[in-house]
Design a protein around this motif. Structure first.
Motif, PDB file in Angstrom:
ATOM      1  N   LEU A 375       0.635  -0.953  -0.613  1.00 48.83           N
ATOM      2  CA  LEU A 375       0.163   0.354   0.096  1.00 48.83           C
ATOM      3  C   LEU A 375       0.266   1.388   0.103  1.00 48.83           C
ATOM      4  CD1 LEU A 375      -2.794  -0.709   2.802  1.00 48.83           C
ATOM      5  CD2 LEU A 375      -3.196  -1.225   0.116  1.00 48.83           C
ATOM      6  N   ALA A 376       1.926   1.184   0.853  1.00 49.69           N
ATOM      7  CA  ALA A 376       2.980   2.749   0.755  1.00 49.69           C
ATOM      8  C   ALA A 376       3.451   2.475  -0.563  1.00 49.69           C
ATOM      9  CB  ALA A 376       3.507   2.054   1.696  1.00 49.69           C
ATOM     10  N   SER A 377       3.640   1.218  -1.391  1.00 51.49           N
ATOM     11  CA  SER A 377       4.495   1.752  -2.727  1.00 51.49           C
ATOM     12  C   SER A 377       3.309   2.226  -3.754  1.00 51.49           C
ATOM     13  CB  SER A 377       5.138   0.132  -3.309  1.00 51.49           C
ATOM     14  OG  SER A 377       5.741  -0.320  -2.246  1.00 51.49           O
ATOM     15  N   HIS A 378       2.290   1.712  -3.005  1.00 55.20           N
ATOM     16  CA  HIS A 378       1.127   2.721  -4.348  1.00 55.20           C
ATOM     17  C   HIS A 378       0.950   3.936  -4.094  1.00 55.20           C
ATOM     18  CE1 HIS A 378      -2.398   2.981  -6.186  1.00 55.20           C
ATOM     19  NE2 HIS A 378      -2.563   2.628  -5.307  1.00 55.20           N
ATOM     20  N   VAL A 379       0.723   4.539  -3.019  1.00 52.96           N
ATOM     21  CA  VAL A 379       1.123   6.386  -2.892  1.00 52.96           C
ATOM     22  C   VAL A 379       2.504   6.836  -3.290  1.00 52.96           C
ATOM     23  CG1 VAL A 379       0.614   7.483  -0.721  1.00 52.96           C
ATOM     24  CG2 VAL A 379      -0.600   5.209  -0.860  1.00 52.96           C
ATOM     25  N   THR A 380       3.187   5.466  -3.278  1.00 51.98           N
ATOM     26  CA  THR A 380       4.372   6.272  -3.041  1.00 51.98           C
ATOM     27  C   THR A 380       4.934   6.393  -5.440  1.00 51.98           C
ATOM     28  OG1 THR A 380       5.772   5.667  -0.939  1.00 51.98           O
ATOM     29  CG2 THR A 380       7.238   6.466  -3.247  1.00 51.98           C
ATOM     30  N   ASN A 381       4.542   5.851  -5.777  1.00 50.50           N
ATOM     31  CA  ASN A 381       4.319   5.351  -7.056  1.00 50.50           C
ATOM     32  C   ASN A 381       3.888   6.537  -7.343  1.00 50.50           C
ATOM     33  OD1 ASN A 381       5.370   4.129  -9.280  1.00 50.50           O
ATOM     34  ND2 ASN A 381       3.460   3.036  -9.402  1.00 50.50           N
ATOM     35  N   GLN A 382       2.067   5.982  -7.159  1.00 45.94           N
ATOM     36  CA  GLN A 382       0.978   7.354  -7.591  1.00 45.94           C
ATOM     37  C   GLN A 382       1.222   9.038  -7.771  1.00 45.94           C
ATOM     38  OE1 GLN A 382      -1.687   6.918  -9.684  1.00 45.94           O
ATOM     39  NE2 GLN A 382      -0.168   4.311  -9.326  1.00 45.94           N
ATOM     40  N   SER A 383       2.151   8.848  -5.984  1.00 47.78           N
ATOM     41  CA  SER A 383       2.450  10.339  -5.904  1.00 47.78           C
ATOM     42  C   SER A 383       3.734  11.322  -5.968  1.00 47.78           C
ATOM     43  CB  SER A 383       1.787  11.031  -4.878  1.00 47.78           C
ATOM     44  OG  SER A 383       3.066  10.032  -3.244  1.00 47.78           O
ATOM     45  N   PHE A 384       4.315  10.492  -6.284  1.00 44.90           N
ATOM     46  CA  PHE A 384       5.201  10.429  -5.916  1.00 44.90           C
ATOM     47  C   PHE A 384       6.291  10.352  -7.487  1.00 44.90           C
ATOM     48  CE2 PHE A 384      10.638  11.051  -5.464  1.00 44.90           C
ATOM     49  CZ  PHE A 384      10.728  11.889  -5.231  1.00 44.90           C
ATOM     50  N   VAL A 385       6.355   9.281  -8.053  1.00 45.42           N
ATOM     51  CA  VAL A 385       6.841   8.422  -8.973  1.00 45.42           C
ATOM     52  C   VAL A 385       6.673   8.534 -10.089  1.00 45.42           C
ATOM     53  CG1 VAL A 385       7.806   5.698  -9.898  1.00 45.42           C
ATOM     54  CG2 VAL A 385       8.083   6.595  -7.910  1.00 45.42           C
ATOM     55  N   GLN A 386       5.420   8.484 -10.376  1.00 50.54           N
ATOM     56  CA  GLN A 386       4.794   9.534 -11.578  1.00 50.54           C
ATOM     57  C   GLN A 386       4.070  10.638 -11.729  1.00 50.54           C
ATOM     58  OE1 GLN A 386       1.532   6.674 -12.303  1.00 50.54           O
ATOM     59  NE2 GLN A 386       2.637   4.325 -12.757  1.00 50.54           N
ATOM     60  N   SER A 387       4.937  11.274 -10.234  1.00 57.65           N
ATOM     61  CA  SER A 387       4.406  12.897 -10.477  1.00 57.65           C
ATOM     62  C   SER A 387       4.739  13.500 -12.056  1.00 57.65           C
ATOM     63  CB  SER A 387       4.619  13.334  -9.858  1.00 57.65           C
ATOM     64  OG  SER A 387       4.574  14.832  -9.322  1.00 57.65           O
ATOM     65  N   LYS A 388       4.254  13.973 -12.434  1.00 57.19           N
ATOM     66  CA  LYS A 388       4.893  15.062 -13.541  1.00 57.19           C
ATOM     67  C   LYS A 388       6.434  15.893 -13.267  1.00 57.19           C
ATOM     68  CE  LYS A 388       2.484  12.824 -17.141  1.00 57.19           C
ATOM     69  NZ  LYS A 388       3.516  11.957 -17.977  1.00 57.19           N
ATOM     70  N   ARG A 389       5.439  16.791 -12.651  1.00 60.46           N
ATOM     71  CA  ARG A 389       6.384  17.646 -11.581  1.00 60.46           C
ATOM     72  C   ARG A 389       7.985  17.331 -11.039  1.00 60.46           C
ATOM     73  NH1 ARG A 389       3.557  20.972  -6.799  1.00 60.46           N
ATOM     74  NH2 ARG A 389       5.536  22.204  -7.050  1.00 60.46           N
ATOM     75  N   VAL A 390       7.406  16.070 -10.550  1.00 54.09           N
ATOM     76  CA  VAL A 390       9.173  15.215  -9.989  1.00 54.09           C
ATOM     77  C   VAL A 390       9.664  15.088 -11.521  1.00 54.09           C
ATOM     78  CG1 VAL A 390      10.528  13.283  -8.681  1.00 54.09           C
ATOM     79  CG2 VAL A 390       7.686  14.544  -8.468  1.00 54.09           C
ATOM     80  N   GLN A 391       8.884  14.713 -12.137  1.00 54.79           N
ATOM     81  CA  GLN A 391       9.805  14.171 -13.861  1.00 54.79           C
ATOM     82  C   GLN A 391      10.569  14.955 -14.668  1.00 54.79           C
ATOM     83  OE1 GLN A 391       6.278  11.820 -15.330  1.00 54.79           O
ATOM     84  NE2 GLN A 391       6.123   9.863 -14.463  1.00 54.79           N
ATOM     85  N   GLN A 392       9.767  15.641 -14.585  1.00 54.50           N
ATOM     86  CA  GLN A 392      10.280  17.363 -15.165  1.00 54.50           C
ATOM     87  C   GLN A 392      11.967  17.549 -14.125  1.00 54.50           C
ATOM     88  OE1 GLN A 392       6.916  20.078 -15.460  1.00 54.50           O
ATOM     89  NE2 GLN A 392       5.856  18.586 -16.869  1.00 54.50           N
ATOM     90  N   ALA A 393      11.097  17.902 -13.194  1.00 56.18           N
ATOM     91  CA  ALA A 393      12.244  18.579 -12.279  1.00 56.18           C
ATOM     92  C   ALA A 393      13.795  17.307 -12.530  1.00 56.18           C
ATOM     93  CB  ALA A 393      12.085  18.928 -10.961  1.00 56.18           C
ATOM     94  N   SER A 394      13.552  16.103 -12.698  1.00 54.72           N
ATOM     95  CA  SER A 394      14.809  14.828 -13.227  1.00 54.72           C
ATOM     96  C   SER A 394      15.130  15.568 -14.168  1.00 54.72           C
ATOM     97  CB  SER A 394      13.980  13.737 -12.289  1.00 54.72           C
ATOM     98  OG  SER A 394      13.713  13.590 -11.492  1.00 54.72           O
ATOM     99  N   ALA A 395      13.953  15.405 -14.986  1.00 53.32           N
ATOM    100  CA  ALA A 395      14.917  15.845 -16.500  1.00 53.32           C
ATOM    101  C   ALA A 395      15.594  17.085 -16.490  1.00 53.32           C
ATOM    102  CB  ALA A 395      13.665  15.921 -17.813  1.00 53.32           C
ATOM    103  N   GLN A 396      14.875  18.287 -16.384  1.00 58.30           N
ATOM    104  CA  GLN A 396      16.365  19.412 -15.643  1.00 58.30           C
ATOM    105  C   GLN A 396      17.090  19.301 -15.460  1.00 58.30           C
ATOM    106  OE1 GLN A 396      13.631  21.789 -13.898  1.00 58.30           O
ATOM    107  NE2 GLN A 396      11.917  22.518 -15.578  1.00 58.30           N
ATOM    108  N   ILE A 397      17.521  18.559 -14.543  1.00 62.38           N
ATOM    109  CA  ILE A 397      18.526  18.441 -13.016  1.00 62.38           C
ATOM    110  C   ILE A 397      19.617  17.274 -13.553  1.00 62.38           C
ATOM    111  CG2 ILE A 397      19.604  17.500 -11.065  1.00 62.38           C
ATOM    112  CD1 ILE A 397      16.955  18.043  -9.668  1.00 62.38           C
ATOM    113  N   ALA A 398      18.664  15.985 -14.794  1.00 70.45           N
ATOM    114  CA  ALA A 398      19.899  15.423 -15.911  1.00 70.45           C
ATOM    115  C   ALA A 398      20.653  16.309 -16.803  1.00 70.45           C
ATOM    116  CB  ALA A 398      19.409  14.433 -16.576  1.00 70.45           C
ATOM    117  N   GLN A 399      20.051  16.997 -17.357  1.00 69.13           N
ATOM    118  CA  GLN A 399      20.471  17.814 -19.034  1.00 69.13           C
ATOM    119  C   GLN A 399      21.318  18.721 -17.734  1.00 69.13           C
ATOM    120  OE1 GLN A 399      19.826  18.140 -22.012  1.00 69.13           O
ATOM    121  NE2 GLN A 399      17.414  17.396 -21.683  1.00 69.13           N
TER     122      GLN A 399
END
Length: 413
Positions: A375-399
């Protein structure tokens, strides 16, 4: 005139499109669940034989390294030809940092949320502040796998990320080289990788007299065992095996695809190798089971699964691992891997659980612990791992990191 111009035009053969291999996602959950169980199995059962069978996380983790190389090569090399996907590997520094930023944000989140717990437990055990600071540095820099005494600090399973990061650093060079090989060359390279991997495991086994569970006591060599199971070079060998395996499938002819067995045969054989733990007739330890049997058989399973999913009538096991339910559970595998250790410490680490609950949780609680992790993994996946904001920030940091490290890899390749 028009005809002559047409004759001079270069006719380019269209690049075959790569089908998505959904069944690989399901395989991740089938690996992570027994690893989650293994780390806290002694709190779920006291049956000696069952504990022997369930606590083989050091064997199963080899499958994760293989899948990592398999997926990296599938997405970055060309289907049906001995070349790379130039658009993916054109900027090797960016390729590396994108890989790191696909898992580092969750590592930082989990480490930071649970850092007070990790540090408090160390204080209760009178760990010096200098040691805690050093462990914090190793954790956030993902360097712990290089230190056999500190590989399992704080969130123990994250040594995997440490070894994976080193391997990812080598991937732009490795992928370019392996992509040029023919099927014959791939077979020879796989044999060489197996030979080096087994050399290390036989070396450990000879030194420890083939006993990894410290029986008899004088034969116990925990630091040598940690070097064997945690060292990044060991992980690199298995990751490159995964690269070689998928390249073999990607160069298949129509006849090659028809020759493989039902994936269930290899899946059953790979997991049947775990039963060797239950017998004293064969002098096997986890390192040998992993290197001689589990990893080679698991690679055969992946390639058979891959070929089967491209067929007109996939086998039942292929349909199962590619099902919607298994794809969803596969998406939880990384959060489960990251969260099960800290959550387990809350309920089962004696110094902490005694203060929170009066004692470590009873065995009857173990199924509820597994449910909490999912259940904790489901919440973390939905709210953080798949978050567009987190993904965009990660992409910018990688760049940004790729720009700062320009030339670190591109000057080599």
């Amino acid at each position: 005139m028009c005809s002559g111009a047409a004759e001079k035009q270069e006719i380019q053969k269209p690049t075959p499109s790569k089908p998505r291999i959904d069944c690989i996602d399901g395989c991740r959950f089938a690996l992570v669940l027994p690893i989650v169980v293994a780390h806290f199995a002694r709190f779920g059962t006291s049956h000696p034989k069952l504990l022997q069978f369930l606590t083989q996380e050091n064997v199963l983790v080899g499958g994760f390294f293989v899948i990592s190389g398999y997926v990296s090569a599938y997405t970055s090399t060309a289907l049906g030809s001995r070349s790379i996907e130039e658009r993916v590997l054109a900027k090797p520094e960016l390729f590396f940092w994108k890989k790191v930023m696909s898992y580092y944000p969750l590592h930082v989140l989990v480490s930071t949320v649970f850092a007070p717990m990790f540090i408090a437990v160390e204080r209760w055990y009178r760990t010096p502040w200098q040691t805690s600071a050093f462990r914090g540095f190793l954790n956030y820099s993902m360097l712990q796998a290089w230190f056999p005494k500190e590989a399992e600090i704080w969130n123990q399973p994250t040594w995997f990320l440490s070894a994976l990061t080193f391997s990812n650093l080598t991937m732009p060079v490795v992928l370019r080289g392996v992509a040029k090989l023919s099927k014959d060359g791939l077979g020879k390279l796989f044999g060489a990788l197996m030979g080096v991997s087994l050399l290390q495991k036989f070396s450990f086994s000879e030194t420890s007299h083939y006993h990894i569970h410290c029986t008899p006591k004088p034969a116990c060599h925990p630091l040598i065992w940690n070097l064997t199971r945690f060292h990044p070079f060991s992980a690199l060998l298995e990751i490159v095996m995964g690269v070689v395996a998928v390249r073999n499938v990607m160069l298949d002819s129509e006849e090659d695809r028809k020759q493989d067995r039902n994936p269930l045969v290899y899946f059953g054989a790979a997991h049947a190798s775990l039963l060797l733990r239950l017998t004293s007739r064969f002098d096997y330890n986890d390192a040998l089971i992993r290197g001689i049997l589990f990893v080679p058989l698991y690679i055969k399973f992946l390639t058979a699964l891959h070929r089967d999913c491209l067929s007109d009538s996939p086998a039942a096991i292929t349909r199962f691992f590619g099902s919607r339910a298994m794809r969803y559970l596969g998406s939880l595998s990384f959060p489960m891997f990251m969260l099960h250790g800290p959550i387990g410490q809350i309920f089962y680490k004696k110094a902490l659980a005694a203060r929170l609950w009066g004692r470590p949780m009873p065995r009857s609680f173990f199924p509820l612990y597994l449910l909490i992790v999912i259940l904790a993994s489901h919440v973390t996946n939905q709210s953080f791992v798949q978050s567009k904001r987190v993904q965009q920030a990660s992409a910018q940091i990688a760049q940004a990191l790729a720009a700062r490290t320009q030339g670190m890899l591109s000057d080599i390749v």
